[in-house]
Design an enzyme around this catalytic site. Sequence first.
Site, short mmCIF file in Angstrom:
data_model
loop_
_atom_site.label_atom_id
_atom_site.label_comp_id
_atom_site.label_asym_id
_atom_site.label_seq_id
_atom_site.Cartn_x
_atom_site.Cartn_y
_atom_site.Cartn_z
N ARG A 1 -5.42 -6.09 24.84
CA ARG A 1 -5.20 -7.23 24.15
C ARG A 1 -3.78 -8.11 24.18
NH1 ARG A 1 -6.11 -4.03 19.70
NH2 ARG A 1 -4.41 -3.72 18.28
N CYS B 1 1.67 -22.93 1.47
CA CYS B 1 2.21 -21.95 2.05
C CYS B 1 1.39 -20.77 1.86
CB CYS B 1 3.50 -21.29 1.41
SG CYS B 1 3.29 -20.62 -0.22
N ASN C 1 0.89 -6.95 9.23
CA ASN C 1 0.73 -6.54 7.82
C ASN C 1 1.06 -7.53 6.75
OD1 ASN C 1 3.66 -5.75 6.87
ND2 ASN C 1 3.53 -5.10 9.03
N VAL D 1 11.84 -6.08 10.56
CA VAL D 1 11.98 -7.04 9.73
C VAL D 1 12.06 -6.60 8.26
CG1 VAL D 1 11.29 -9.30 8.91
CG2 VAL D 1 11.06 -8.60 11.26
N LYS E 1 8.62 -3.12 22.56
CA LYS E 1 7.89 -4.36 22.81
C LYS E 1 8.83 -5.65 22.83
CE LYS E 1 3.00 -3.30 20.88
NZ LYS E 1 2.11 -3.71 19.95
N CYS F 1 -7.62 -2.63 11.75
CA CYS F 1 -8.05 -2.33 13.20
C CYS F 1 -8.41 -1.11 13.34
CB CYS F 1 -6.90 -2.55 14.19
SG CYS F 1 -5.36 -1.56 13.89
N CYS G 1 6.75 -21.98 -3.24
CA CYS G 1 7.06 -23.28 -2.82
C CYS G 1 6.91 -24.36 -3.94
CB CYS G 1 6.16 -23.68 -1.64
SG CYS G 1 4.25 -23.78 -2.09
N CYS H 1 2.68 -22.14 -7.53
CA CYS H 1 2.95 -21.08 -6.39
C CYS H 1 4.40 -20.49 -6.42
CB CYS H 1 2.96 -21.81 -5.17
SG CYS H 1 3.13 -20.66 -3.63
#
Length: 275
Positions: free
Chosen positions: A4, A104, A64, A43, A19, A121, A181, A178
């Site tokens: 994919r 958001c 995730n 990250v 990657k 998956c 935001c 929220c």
Amino acid sequence: NLQRQVLFDEEDAAKALPKAVAAEQKLRKVNSEIKIESIVTDVRSGNIEALLSGSDLVLDGTDNFETRFLINDACVKGNIPWIYGGCVGSYGMVLPVVPGETACLVCWLEDRPEPGSTATCDTAGVLNTIASTVGALQANEALKILSGNRDEMADGLTAIDLWKNAHQTMKIARRSECPPCGKGVFSSLSAEEETLVTALCGRDAVQIVPSSSSLDLQDLEGRLQGVGKVFRNAYLLQLGLEENELTLFPDGRAIIKGTNDPVRARSLYAKYVGG
């Protein structure tokens, strides 16, 4: 997951290219006139704002919800448009987020889905055509934003099931309560960093991300000689053992293959890397 992907192939896997690096090399062949910077890192709350600084738009290619909530916090705080995209099985979703204008991610989900509450998956697989469809929809929304045609953006969350030929757009209202935001509360960004241990979906592998660490791969290569089969390139070091394989990165991150057990993964990391 090569079935994919369009930016990676078997040769990249054979060379053990991260990657980000493989994608950069492939894209340079498509257009040599654009500037591309590949960053091989995980990250997290301590680096995401620096990584996204100066960006005009962010495209979500993660797998995730922890990372997506982090992206949402950083983009809302930094007033950076971003486009969520995800797929599993034959089902996919896309949500463009323009801070101050649209709902958001937290307006929609409120909180991260509980473990076991959604398909993965591992349990449902990923149809290759839904991955390319979601990517195309995300790119299309990105073009609208970057070209100044925000009035043409999808009005909410686009959901599509290619197997069932179903397609719909659901309006998502901004919530004044929220946290990111509506109230300017960014809990994902403010969370204290700790060592993260995550089983990787469909990979029979566990990723370990130390809260703060760095590795001298050249030095580590020398120390691991004789322990197992060692391979090192400019981006990573791999240690092949009888039942497991450790892939180590300069920022201390590791992927332990051959197990889904976080305890065993931690033990292998401590045994061969330390800490």
